[in-house]
Design a protein around this motif. Structure first.
Motif, short mmCIF file in Angstrom:
data_model
loop_
_atom_site.label_atom_id
_atom_site.label_comp_id
_atom_site.label_asym_id
_atom_site.label_seq_id
_atom_site.Cartn_x
_atom_site.Cartn_y
_atom_site.Cartn_z
N TYR A 74 0.87 -1.18 0.00
CA TYR A 74 0.00 0.00 0.00
C TYR A 74 0.91 1.22 0.00
O TYR A 74 1.90 1.25 0.73
N THR A 75 0.57 2.21 -0.79
CA THR A 75 1.35 3.45 -0.78
C THR A 75 0.43 4.59 -0.38
O THR A 75 -0.72 4.66 -0.81
N VAL A 76 0.97 5.49 0.43
CA VAL A 76 0.23 6.66 0.87
C VAL A 76 1.14 7.86 0.67
O VAL A 76 2.21 7.95 1.28
N GLY A 77 0.71 8.75 -0.19
CA GLY A 77 1.43 10.00 -0.40
C GLY A 77 0.82 11.08 0.47
O GLY A 77 -0.38 11.08 0.72
N LEU A 78 1.66 11.97 0.94
CA LEU A 78 1.18 13.08 1.76
C LEU A 78 1.32 14.38 0.99
O LEU A 78 2.41 14.92 0.86
N SER A 79 0.21 14.80 0.44
CA SER A 79 0.13 16.06 -0.29
C SER A 79 1.16 16.14 -1.42
O SER A 79 1.84 17.15 -1.60
N LEU A 80 1.25 15.05 -2.19
CA LEU A 80 2.19 15.00 -3.31
C LEU A 80 1.61 15.65 -4.54
O LEU A 80 0.40 15.60 -4.77
N GLY A 81 2.46 16.23 -5.38
CA GLY A 81 2.04 16.70 -6.69
C GLY A 81 1.72 15.51 -7.57
O GLY A 81 2.03 14.36 -7.22
N SER A 82 1.11 15.73 -8.72
CA SER A 82 0.65 14.62 -9.55
C SER A 82 1.80 13.73 -10.04
O SER A 82 1.66 12.50 -10.06
N ASN A 83 2.94 14.30 -10.41
CA ASN A 83 4.08 13.46 -10.86
C ASN A 83 4.59 12.57 -9.73
O ASN A 83 4.84 11.39 -9.91
N ALA A 84 4.75 13.15 -8.54
CA ALA A 84 5.23 12.38 -7.39
C ALA A 84 4.22 11.32 -7.00
O ALA A 84 4.58 10.19 -6.67
N SER A 85 2.94 11.65 -7.04
CA SER A 85 1.90 10.68 -6.71
C SER A 85 1.89 9.52 -7.69
O SER A 85 1.78 8.35 -7.30
N ASP A 86 2.06 9.83 -8.99
CA ASP A 86 2.11 8.77 -10.00
C ASP A 86 3.32 7.86 -9.80
O ASP A 86 3.25 6.65 -9.98
N THR A 87 4.45 8.46 -9.41
CA THR A 87 5.66 7.67 -9.15
C THR A 87 5.42 6.75 -7.96
O THR A 87 5.73 5.55 -8.02
N LEU A 88 4.85 7.28 -6.89
CA LEU A 88 4.58 6.47 -5.71
C LEU A 88 3.56 5.37 -6.03
O LEU A 88 3.68 4.25 -5.54
N HIS A 118 -3.21 2.57 -3.65
CA HIS A 118 -2.52 3.86 -3.54
C HIS A 118 -3.49 4.96 -3.15
O HIS A 118 -4.62 5.01 -3.63
N ASN A 119 -3.03 5.84 -2.27
CA ASN A 119 -3.78 7.04 -1.88
C ASN A 119 -2.81 8.20 -1.81
O ASN A 119 -1.68 8.04 -1.34
N ASN A 120 -3.27 9.37 -2.22
CA ASN A 120 -2.51 10.59 -2.04
C ASN A 120 -3.38 11.51 -1.19
O ASN A 120 -4.39 12.03 -1.65
N VAL A 121 -3.02 11.67 0.08
CA VAL A 121 -3.83 12.40 1.03
C VAL A 121 -3.43 13.86 1.04
O VAL A 121 -2.27 14.19 1.31
N THR A 122 -4.38 14.72 0.75
CA THR A 122 -4.13 16.16 0.79
C THR A 122 -4.98 16.84 1.85
O THR A 122 -4.83 18.02 2.10
N ASP A 123 -5.88 16.10 2.47
CA ASP A 123 -6.79 16.63 3.47
C ASP A 123 -6.58 15.81 4.76
O ASP A 123 -6.84 14.61 4.78
N THR A 124 -6.11 16.45 5.81
CA THR A 124 -5.78 15.74 7.05
C THR A 124 -6.98 15.03 7.66
O THR A 124 -6.80 14.03 8.35
N SER A 125 -8.19 15.48 7.37
CA SER A 125 -9.36 14.85 7.99
C SER A 125 -9.63 13.45 7.44
O SER A 125 -10.36 12.69 8.07
N VAL A 126 -9.05 13.07 6.30
CA VAL A 126 -9.28 11.74 5.75
C VAL A 126 -8.13 10.77 6.04
O VAL A 126 -8.22 9.59 5.72
N LEU A 127 -7.11 11.25 6.69
CA LEU A 127 -5.94 10.41 6.96
C LEU A 127 -6.31 9.18 7.79
O LEU A 127 -5.91 8.06 7.47
N SER A 128 -7.08 9.38 8.84
CA SER A 128 -7.50 8.27 9.68
C SER A 128 -8.33 7.27 8.89
O SER A 128 -8.17 6.06 9.03
N LYS A 129 -9.19 7.76 8.03
CA LYS A 129 -10.03 6.88 7.19
C LYS A 129 -9.17 6.04 6.25
O LYS A 129 -9.42 4.85 6.05
N VAL A 130 -8.14 6.64 5.65
CA VAL A 130 -7.27 5.92 4.73
C VAL A 130 -6.57 4.77 5.45
O VAL A 130 -6.58 3.63 4.98
N PHE A 131 -6.00 5.05 6.63
CA PHE A 131 -5.32 3.99 7.37
C PHE A 131 -6.30 2.97 7.94
O PHE A 131 -5.98 1.79 8.02
#
Length: 194
Positions: free
Chosen positions: A134-148, A158-171
């Motif tokens: 599982y990969t979780v990006g923290l507020s990554l740009g689109s290129n970095a998110s695609d790489t991850l 894969h998830n790219n989390v940009t909103d702290t309120s969903v972090l708990s839900k993702v994990f």
């Protein structure tokens, strides 16, 4: 709430680690084991833990982590995200675990707040061949998110989390997915019971 200047990706990464540990090792009687590898431009010396069910070993390290800063002018520690070094260390932990337990599935949650400057799709394939990733990006740009995302088992992992309120839900979703793979078997001893 949206990621703000006061809620840095570094703070978000530490919060994510805390959430993941509390989700994966909910109590001291948990049989789940977690390994931990802190990395930036290199794997941080003294900040790795091989498979343990004692989350205090990891939380102590996490609480001691500080944002990278240069120790001298021109020090590269302040920049860089070395996926290759992190994956190499994680891979050695997996190999060690599988040497003693070949049947228990292995899962990797690869959390990053940066685009790699070292690492490749070949490193991703090696890791994916050993574990569900599982990969979780923290507020990554689109290129970095695609790489991850290329490091994940597939796009659904894969998830790219940009909103702290969903972090708990993702994990929580990751932990639920992992827990759904567990099989409980009840065996009746027919020598004692009819």
């Amino acid at each position: 709430e949206d990621l703000t200047a006061t809620e840095t990706r570094w703070t978000m990464a530490k919060d994510a680690l805390d959430i993941s540990l509390n989700t994966l090792i909910p109590s001291t009687s948990s049989k789940n084991k977690v390994a931990f590898v802190a990395f930036d431009s290199a794997v941080r010396s003294g900040y790795t833990v091989d498979a343990t069910s004692d989350k205090s070993k990891i939380t102590t390290l996490v609480n001691g982590l500080t944002a990278p800063s240069p120790s001298y002018r021109g020090d590269s520690i302040q920049k860089g995200t070395n996926y290759k070094a992190a994956i190499s260390t994680a891979s050695s932990y997996i190999d060690s675990f599988k040497a003693t337990d070949k049947t228990t599935p292995v899962y990797v949650i690869f959390l990053s707040d940066g685009e790699p400057d070292k690492g490749s799709a070949g490193n991703a394939a090696t890791l994916k061949g050993k574990a569900t990733v599982y990969t979780v990006g923290l507020s990554l740009g689109s290129n970095a998110s695609d790489t991850l995302k290329a490091y994940a088992t597939d796009a659904a992992h894969h998830n790219n989390v940009t909103d702290t309120s969903v972090l708990s839900k993702v994990f929580g979703s990751i932990a639920t997915a992992i827990a759904s793979k567990v099989t409980i078997t009840d065996v009746i001893n027919t020598d004692v019971f009819d």
